[in-house]
Design a protein around this motif. Structure first.
Motif, PDB file in Angstrom:
ATOM      1  N   ILE A   1     -23.323  17.437  30.783  1.00 24.81           N
ATOM      2  CA  ILE A   1     -24.774  17.432  30.980  1.00 24.81           C
ATOM      3  C   ILE A   1     -25.275  16.001  30.832  1.00 24.81           C
ATOM      4  O   ILE A   1     -24.706  15.200  30.083  1.00 24.81           O
ATOM      5  N   HIS A   2     -26.311  15.677  31.556  1.00 23.14           N
ATOM      6  CA  HIS A   2     -26.913  14.349  31.476  1.00 23.14           C
ATOM      7  C   HIS A   2     -27.934  14.342  30.343  1.00 23.14           C
ATOM      8  O   HIS A   2     -28.627  15.341  30.118  1.00 23.14           O
ATOM      9  N   GLU A   3     -28.039  13.219  29.655  1.00 23.67           N
ATOM     10  CA  GLU A   3     -28.950  13.161  28.511  1.00 23.67           C
ATOM     11  C   GLU A   3     -30.400  13.422  28.894  1.00 23.67           C
ATOM     12  O   GLU A   3     -31.190  13.874  28.058  1.00 23.67           O
ATOM     13  N   ASP A   4     -30.769  13.183  30.143  1.00 17.99           N
ATOM     14  CA  ASP A   4     -32.149  13.455  30.563  1.00 17.99           C
ATOM     15  C   ASP A   4     -32.487  14.942  30.540  1.00 17.99           C
ATOM     16  O   ASP A   4     -33.655  15.310  30.489  1.00 17.99           O
ATOM     17  N   SER A   5     -31.466  15.808  30.575  1.00 17.31           N
ATOM     18  CA  SER A   5     -31.728  17.248  30.547  1.00 17.31           C
ATOM     19  C   SER A   5     -31.873  17.787  29.119  1.00 17.31           C
ATOM     20  O   SER A   5     -32.274  18.930  28.930  1.00 17.31           O
ATOM     21  N   ILE A   6     -31.571  16.962  28.117  1.00 18.17           N
ATOM     22  CA  ILE A   6     -31.632  17.412  26.724  1.00 18.17           C
ATOM     23  C   ILE A   6     -33.081  17.444  26.245  1.00 18.17           C
ATOM     24  O   ILE A   6     -33.800  16.453  26.347  1.00 18.17           O
ATOM     25  N   VAL A   7     -33.486  18.594  25.741  1.00 15.88           N
ATOM     26  CA  VAL A   7     -34.832  18.761  25.185  1.00 15.88           C
ATOM     27  C   VAL A   7     -34.876  18.173  23.785  1.00 15.88           C
ATOM     28  O   VAL A   7     -35.799  17.458  23.420  1.00 15.88           O
ATOM     29  N   GLY A   8     -33.862  18.471  22.965  1.00 16.32           N
ATOM     30  CA  GLY A   8     -33.815  17.959  21.604  1.00 16.32           C
ATOM     31  C   GLY A   8     -32.793  18.701  20.767  1.00 16.32           C
ATOM     32  O   GLY A   8     -32.071  19.576  21.256  1.00 16.32           O
ATOM     33  N   GLU A   9     -32.748  18.347  19.495  1.00 18.87           N
ATOM     34  CA  GLU A   9     -31.791  18.935  18.555  1.00 18.87           C
ATOM     35  C   GLU A   9     -32.432  20.075  17.779  1.00 18.87           C
ATOM     36  O   GLU A   9     -33.576  19.972  17.327  1.00 18.87           O
ATOM     37  N   VAL A  10     -31.680  21.155  17.621  1.00 13.25           N
ATOM     38  CA  VAL A  10     -32.154  22.283  16.818  1.00 13.25           C
ATOM     39  C   VAL A  10     -32.190  21.827  15.355  1.00 13.25           C
ATOM     40  O   VAL A  10     -31.187  21.375  14.815  1.00 13.25           O
ATOM     41  N   GLN A  11     -33.354  21.955  14.741  1.00 16.24           N
ATOM     42  CA  GLN A  11     -33.536  21.512  13.360  1.00 16.24           C
ATOM     43  C   GLN A  11     -33.738  22.652  12.373  1.00 16.24           C
ATOM     44  O   GLN A  11     -33.471  22.498  11.196  1.00 16.24           O
ATOM     45  N   LEU A  12     -34.227  23.785  12.870  1.00 13.82           N
ATOM     46  CA  LEU A  12     -34.610  24.860  11.948  1.00 13.82           C
ATOM     47  C   LEU A  12     -34.512  26.203  12.651  1.00 13.82           C
ATOM     48  O   LEU A  12     -34.955  26.341  13.793  1.00 13.82           O
ATOM     49  N   ARG A  13     -33.910  27.178  11.974  1.00 15.52           N
ATOM     50  CA  ARG A  13     -34.011  28.577  12.412  1.00 15.52           C
ATOM     51  C   ARG A  13     -35.068  29.198  11.507  1.00 15.52           C
ATOM     52  O   ARG A  13     -34.933  29.195  10.286  1.00 15.52           O
ATOM     53  N   PHE A  14     -36.139  29.742  12.105  1.00 17.02           N
ATOM     54  CA  PHE A  14     -37.208  30.330  11.300  1.00 17.02           C
ATOM     55  C   PHE A  14     -37.339  31.840  11.479  1.00 17.02           C
ATOM     56  O   PHE A  14     -38.146  32.462  10.800  1.00 17.02           O
ATOM     57  N   TRP A  15     -36.544  32.395  12.380  1.00 18.52           N
ATOM     58  CA  TRP A  15     -36.567  33.848  12.555  1.00 18.52           C
ATOM     59  C   TRP A  15     -35.167  34.317  12.855  1.00 18.52           C
ATOM     60  O   TRP A  15     -34.499  33.701  13.681  1.00 18.52           O
ATOM     61  N   PRO A  16     -34.683  35.321  12.199  1.00 19.29           N
ATOM     62  CA  PRO A  16     -35.360  36.199  11.250  1.00 19.29           C
ATOM     63  C   PRO A  16     -35.599  35.494   9.908  1.00 19.29           C
ATOM     64  O   PRO A  16     -34.854  34.585   9.531  1.00 19.29           O
ATOM     65  N   LEU A  17     -36.619  35.936   9.225  1.00 24.29           N
ATOM     66  CA  LEU A  17     -37.032  35.280   7.984  1.00 24.29           C
ATOM     67  C   LEU A  17     -35.949  35.270   6.914  1.00 24.29           C
ATOM     68  O   LEU A  17     -35.869  34.319   6.132  1.00 24.29           O
ATOM     69  N   ASN A  18     -35.080  36.277   6.887  1.00 21.72           N
ATOM     70  CA  ASN A  18     -34.056  36.315   5.846  1.00 21.72           C
ATOM     71  C   ASN A  18     -32.875  35.390   6.170  1.00 21.72           C
ATOM     72  O   ASN A  18     -31.949  35.294   5.383  1.00 21.72           O
ATOM     73  N   GLU A  19     -32.928  34.690   7.305  1.00 20.35           N
ATOM     74  CA  GLU A  19     -31.870  33.771   7.673  1.00 20.35           C
ATOM     75  C   GLU A  19     -32.386  32.372   8.003  1.00 20.35           C
ATOM     76  O   GLU A  19     -31.797  31.635   8.803  1.00 20.35           O
ATOM     77  N   ILE A  20     -33.497  31.978   7.384  1.00 22.82           N
ATOM     78  CA  ILE A  20     -34.054  30.648   7.615  1.00 22.82           C
ATOM     79  C   ILE A  20     -33.007  29.605   7.216  1.00 22.82           C
ATOM     80  O   ILE A  20     -32.375  29.709   6.165  1.00 22.82           O
ATOM     81  N   ALA A  21     -32.809  28.627   8.101  1.00 21.63           N
ATOM     82  CA  ALA A  21     -31.817  27.572   7.835  1.00 21.63           C
ATOM     83  C   ALA A  21     -32.286  26.273   8.463  1.00 21.63           C
ATOM     84  O   ALA A  21     -32.904  26.267   9.529  1.00 21.63           O
ATOM     85  N   ILE A  22     -31.970  25.167   7.793  1.00 28.07           N
ATOM     86  CA  ILE A  22     -32.292  23.830   8.293  1.00 28.07           C
ATOM     87  C   ILE A  22     -31.010  23.176   8.774  1.00 28.07           C
ATOM     88  O   ILE A  22     -30.004  23.163   8.060  1.00 28.07           O
ATOM     89  N   SER A  23     -31.050  22.643   9.975  1.00 24.73           N
ATOM     90  CA  SER A  23     -29.926  21.960  10.630  1.00 24.73           C
ATOM     91  C   SER A  23     -28.689  22.848  10.700  1.00 24.73           C
ATOM     92  O   SER A  23     -28.581  23.855  10.012  1.00 24.73           O
ATOM     93  N   PHE A  24     -27.773  22.452  11.557  1.00 23.59           N
ATOM     94  CA  PHE A  24     -26.575  23.242  11.757  1.00 23.59           C
ATOM     95  C   PHE A  24     -25.405  22.323  11.876  1.00 23.59           C
ATOM     96  O   PHE A  24     -24.545  22.323  12.566  1.00 23.59           O
TER      97      PHE A  24
END
Length: 171
Positions: free
Chosen positions: A148-171
């Protein structure tokens, strides 16, 4: 009048934040299990895209020519030589440990080189990345569509906020 002004300012702030800093996505499919499940909601950091390069193991969202945006893990960055042999990924000749990967007997394309993915030369060219899903047996990823070309990258996943019992920061 104060309420109208407060609401207008809030709407403008939300639009600016979504346009330049953060955006939310819903994970669609099983390709990132067990890290991210179908239906998980994540926050993607778009802002850092302008200041840093993506590295091995970053989980990113990128726009796809084949439909909606994809969530995948960066396996190879510019200048890396990446290959897979018997379900083991090698970066620059070194086997990497991938504790997050699902392995089954029914996996497909267990062996590849960059040449198999359409790359000319031995290394990933500048401004390109190789991405793979964590659930390799079912993931549509770089093995299907190449780099993939870097221009197609939206960004890095930083946080899972749903479901609430599995909230996590970075992966």
């Amino acid at each position: 009048m104060e309420w109208v002004m407060a609401i207008a300012v809030a709407i403008v702030l939300i639009m600016v934040i979504r346009a330049f800093f953060f955006v939310t996505y819903t994970v669609d499919g099983l390709s990132m299990e067990p890290t991210l499940d179908h239906g998980d909601r994540v926050v993607v950091n778009k802002f850092m895209d302008h200041f840093t390069d993506y590295e091995y193991e970053d989980v990113i969202v990128f726009d796809s020519e084949m439909g909606p945006a994809y969530v995948k893990r960066v396996i190879g960055a510019p200048g890396d030589n990446v290959e897979m042999d018997d379900k083991q990924v090698y970066i620059n000749g070194e086997a990497i440990e991938e504790e997050y990967v699902v392995h089954t007997e029914d996996s497909y394309m267990d062996n590849f080189t960059l040449g198999d993915l359409g790359v000319e030369g031995d290394v990933i060219p500048e401004d390109h990345y190789l991405v793979l899903g964590d659930n390799r047996p079912v993931s549509r990823d770089g093995r299907d569509f190449g780099l993939i070309h870097e221009d197609s990258i939206v960004g890095e996943v930083q946080l899972r906020f749903w479901p609430l019992n599995e909230i996590a920061i970075s992966f």
